[in-house]
Design an enzyme around this catalytic site. Structure first.
Site, PDB file in Angstrom:
ATOM      1  N   LYS A  33       2.282   3.554  -8.800  1.00  0.00           N
ATOM      2  CA  LYS A  33       2.372   4.741  -7.961  1.00  0.00           C
ATOM      3  C   LYS A  33       3.545   5.597  -8.431  1.00  0.00           C
ATOM      4  CE  LYS A  33      -0.933   3.454  -5.133  1.00  0.00           C
ATOM      5  NZ  LYS A  33      -2.163   4.224  -4.871  1.00  0.00           N
ATOM      6  N   LYS A  59      -1.550  -0.494 -12.611  1.00  0.00           N
ATOM      7  CA  LYS A  59      -1.338   0.871 -12.132  1.00  0.00           C
ATOM      8  C   LYS A  59      -0.045   0.970 -11.355  1.00  0.00           C
ATOM      9  CE  LYS A  59      -3.979   2.833  -8.862  1.00  0.00           C
ATOM     10  NZ  LYS A  59      -5.276   3.297  -8.329  1.00  0.00           N
ATOM     11  N   GLU A  98      -3.924   9.702 -11.772  1.00  0.00           N
ATOM     12  CA  GLU A  98      -4.895   9.669 -10.673  1.00  0.00           C
ATOM     13  C   GLU A  98      -4.433  10.569  -9.546  1.00  0.00           C
ATOM     14  OE1 GLU A  98      -6.528   6.161  -7.667  1.00  0.00           O
ATOM     15  OE2 GLU A  98      -5.965   5.685  -9.733  1.00  0.00           O
ATOM     16  N   GLY A 150       0.786  -1.212   0.000  1.00  0.00           N
ATOM     17  CA  GLY A 150       0.000   0.000   0.000  1.00  0.00           C
ATOM     18  C   GLY A 150       0.824   1.270   0.000  1.00  0.00           C
ATOM     19  N   SER A 151       2.142   1.165  -0.091  1.00  0.00           N
ATOM     20  CA  SER A 151       3.001   2.345  -0.007  1.00  0.00           C
ATOM     21  C   SER A 151       2.889   3.202  -1.266  1.00  0.00           C
ATOM     22  CB  SER A 151       4.452   1.914   0.201  1.00  0.00           C
ATOM     23  OG  SER A 151       4.866   1.004  -0.812  1.00  0.00           O
ATOM     24  N   ASP A 152       2.902   4.517  -1.055  1.00  0.00           N
ATOM     25  CA  ASP A 152       2.877   5.448  -2.182  1.00  0.00           C
ATOM     26  C   ASP A 152       3.571   6.730  -1.760  1.00  0.00           C
ATOM     27  OD1 ASP A 152       0.879   7.317  -1.001  1.00  0.00           O
ATOM     28  OD2 ASP A 152      -0.551   5.695  -1.342  1.00  0.00           O
ATOM     29  N   ASP A 158      -0.598   6.933 -10.521  1.00  0.00           N
ATOM     30  CA  ASP A 158      -1.318   7.489  -9.378  1.00  0.00           C
ATOM     31  C   ASP A 158      -0.346   8.268  -8.511  1.00  0.00           C
ATOM     32  OD1 ASP A 158      -2.871   8.006  -7.156  1.00  0.00           O
ATOM     33  OD2 ASP A 158      -3.369   5.923  -6.727  1.00  0.00           O
ATOM     34  N   HIS A 211     -12.362   3.205  -6.900  1.00  0.00           N
ATOM     35  CA  HIS A 211     -11.196   2.925  -6.073  1.00  0.00           C
ATOM     36  C   HIS A 211     -11.482   1.713  -5.206  1.00  0.00           C
ATOM     37  CE1 HIS A 211      -9.182   3.566  -2.029  1.00  0.00           C
ATOM     38  NE2 HIS A 211      -8.153   3.436  -2.831  1.00  0.00           N
ATOM     39  N   ALA A 212     -10.479   0.846  -5.042  1.00  0.00           N
ATOM     40  CA  ALA A 212     -10.650  -0.327  -4.185  1.00  0.00           C
ATOM     41  C   ALA A 212      -9.328  -0.613  -3.479  1.00  0.00           C
ATOM     42  CB  ALA A 212     -11.151  -1.519  -4.989  1.00  0.00           C
ATOM     43  N   GLY A 213      -9.042  -1.879  -3.182  1.00  0.00           N
ATOM     44  CA  GLY A 213      -7.863  -2.205  -2.392  1.00  0.00           C
ATOM     45  C   GLY A 213      -8.182  -2.109  -0.910  1.00  0.00           C
ATOM     46  N   ASP A 226     -15.531   5.855  -4.008  1.00  0.00           N
ATOM     47  CA  ASP A 226     -15.010   5.009  -2.941  1.00  0.00           C
ATOM     48  C   ASP A 226     -16.189   4.624  -2.058  1.00  0.00           C
ATOM     49  OD1 ASP A 226     -12.213   4.420  -1.229  1.00  0.00           O
ATOM     50  OD2 ASP A 226     -13.989   4.713   0.012  1.00  0.00           O
ATOM     51  N   TYR A 244      -3.155  -1.025   6.958  1.00  0.00           N
ATOM     52  CA  TYR A 244      -4.539  -1.047   6.491  1.00  0.00           C
ATOM     53  C   TYR A 244      -5.459  -1.479   7.633  1.00  0.00           C
ATOM     54  CZ  TYR A 244      -3.516  -0.298   1.527  1.00  0.00           C
ATOM     55  OH  TYR A 244      -3.160   0.247   0.323  1.00  0.00           O
ATOM     56  N   ASN A 295      -1.345  10.170  -5.825  1.00  0.00           N
ATOM     57  CA  ASN A 295      -1.845  10.262  -4.445  1.00  0.00           C
ATOM     58  C   ASN A 295      -1.723  11.677  -3.876  1.00  0.00           C
ATOM     59  OD1 ASN A 295      -0.828   7.139  -4.613  1.00  0.00           O
ATOM     60  ND2 ASN A 295      -2.668   7.371  -3.342  1.00  0.00           N
ATOM     61  N   GLU A 319     -11.205   9.072  -4.882  1.00  0.00           N
ATOM     62  CA  GLU A 319     -11.166   8.228  -3.693  1.00  0.00           C
ATOM     63  C   GLU A 319     -11.128   9.043  -2.402  1.00  0.00           C
ATOM     64  OE1 GLU A 319      -7.043   6.461  -2.507  1.00  0.00           O
ATOM     65  OE2 GLU A 319      -7.047   6.535  -4.706  1.00  0.00           O
TER      66      GLU A 319
END
Length: 443
Positions: free
Chosen positions: A221, A219, A275, A25-27, A249, A351-353, A324, A35, A251, A301
């Site tokens: 980041k 996708k 994104e 999940g890092s960006d 993306d 958006h998901a994850g 979201d 999470y 972010n 999101e």
């Protein structure tokens, strides 16, 4: 035994997963997320119960849990919200409370807490009906659907009459599209290859694996370092070839001018979209990014409410709307956003994850296809392949497509064993990590 028509209790659980251990999940803006879910259960005396949650990335999950508990008087001891009328009334009650609304208004923690309860109510209603939420929604009449939407602040962009006309126009094809959805599934794209914490070898390996698994979009980041992004995007493009779409993306990392400069540099590698190039609240900034460089723009999101989505559409600021399931005030607000996107002809790519967001948002996208937009052209649902094992009805993705869920409810119920194991701060997973991690401090 007759099922009671009263909600007897509201429970909230602080559940966190130590995903920062592996940088999942890092960006560029969120380098060490854990999470997490502020998880809510609406109890009824004889069942079924309703399940919902807010998604967070660690610290602050306790704040979300407290905000959800503050809403208990609106549901406990009241009739179970299992009809369209009651679901619409609950949404209005939760979002119109003047003292809690003051904390937003209609944004942030207060709005997300309302969304968790609203979504739990939809899970309860769909379980009571014996249907998955997407099918339960798609079985409501156009009039019932319009009655779910709060049109305050929206009528300059979408009136109830226009929404009703959209839904009536889509109604004759519902059965055929539902059958096609069940047969073919809904298109997905893969984010797992592109976490910013991955090294180049992992990026290439996961990108190739995603294509082999049937995904025709991945996708990456971006946003921390331009030279790194150029190298990573070149490696990804070489790995998947010209026929696979690569979205990127940021972010929310950039100012407007920086976004234009950065994306102009990345454009030769044909990104499908950029994104969240800048602040999610900056409608005019997104419009400037869209007009200032050649890559299409996606956002949503972190958009706080239906009003900002309205403005993004009115301003021509986005090419893709990204709803979201747990950011705005639940299903009802997302229905309003889907209707506005349909009027403006802008594809919705959710958006998901996270924790459970894939499970929830699949229902909204599938409902949109069946009963609102009537199309999945240029539409995809994000897919991240982790944490699904903690849900009793996890998503199923095959050959790059979400399979339509058939279990009753919103796919939101977590396994009781996972709730116990990952309970924060005293669950076994967190006790084993010592007092620093049990205080929410990353390793």
């Amino acid at each position: 035994m007759a099922v009671t028509d009263t909600v007897t209790g509201l429970e909230v659980h602080d559940v966190r997963f130590p995903t920062s251990d592996q940088l999942h999940g890092s960006d560029a803006m969120n380098p060490d997320p854990d999470y997490s879910a502020a998880y809510v259960v609406l109890r009824t005396a004889d069942g079924p119960d309703g399940h919902g949650f807010c998604f967070t990335i660690g610290r602050g999950n306790d704040v979300m849990a407290a905000a959800i508990l503050a809403l208990a008087p609106y549901v406990v001891g009241r009739p179970a919200p299992v009809t369209a009328d009651r679901l619409g009334a609950l949404h209005r009650d939760l979002t119109h409370d003047s003292q809690l609304r003051w904390l937003g208004p209609e944004k942030g923690v207060a709005q997300m807490a309302a969304g968790a309860v609203v979504n739990a109510a939809w899970d309860l209603a769909a379980r009571r009906a014996g249907l998955p939420v997407w099918a339960f929604l798609a079985g409501l009449t156009p009039e019932e659907l319009v009655g779910l939407v709060d049109f305050r602040y929206l009528s300059d962009a979408l009136t109830p009459a226009e929404a009703l006309a959209l839904l009536r126009a889509a109604e004759p094809g519902r059965a055929g599209r539902a059958a096609r959805l069940k047969a073919e599934g809904y298109p997905a794209y893969a984010t797992s290859p592109g976490w910013l914490g991955h090294d180049d070898v992992t990026l290439v390996r996961l990108a190739k694996a995603a294509v082999a698994d049937g995904f025709d979009q991945i996708k990456l980041k971006v946003g921390a370092d331009l030279d790194d992004d150029l190298r990573r995007l070149r490696l990804a493009r070489d790995a998947v070839g010209p026929g696979v779409r690569i979205a990127v993306d940021a972010n929310q990392r950039w100012d407007v001018a920086e976004a234009v400069r950065w994306m102009t540099a990345l454009a030769p590698y044909a990104p499908h979209w950029i994104e969240e190039p800048t602040s999610p609240d900056d409608v005019l900034g997104h419009a400037a990014v869209r007009s200032g460089q050649p890559v299409k723009v996606a956002t949503g999101e972190h958009v706080a409410n239906r009003v900002v989505f309205k403005q993004l559409l009115q301003a021509g600021a986005v090419d893709f709307v990204q709803i979201d399931a747990a950011r705005v005030a639940g299903v009802n607000d997302n229905l309003a956003i889907l209707l506005m996107a349909a009027k403006y002809g802008v594809p919705v790519c959710p958006h998901a994850g996270g924790v459970g967001l894939c499970e929830l948002v699949q229902h909204l996208a599938m409902f949109d296809y069946v009963a609102v937009s009537g199309s999945w052209e240029d539409r995809v649902i994000e897919y991240v392949d982790h944490l699904h094992e903690h849900f009793t009805d996890p998503v199923v993705v095959e050959r790059g497509r979400y399979r339509a869920p058939d279990a009753p409810g919103f796919s939101a119920r977590m396994d009781p064993a996972s709730l116990a194991e990952y309970r924060f701060p005293d669950g076994p997973v967190w006790r084993a990590r010592g007092p620093r991690r049990a205080a929410g401090v990353p390793a």
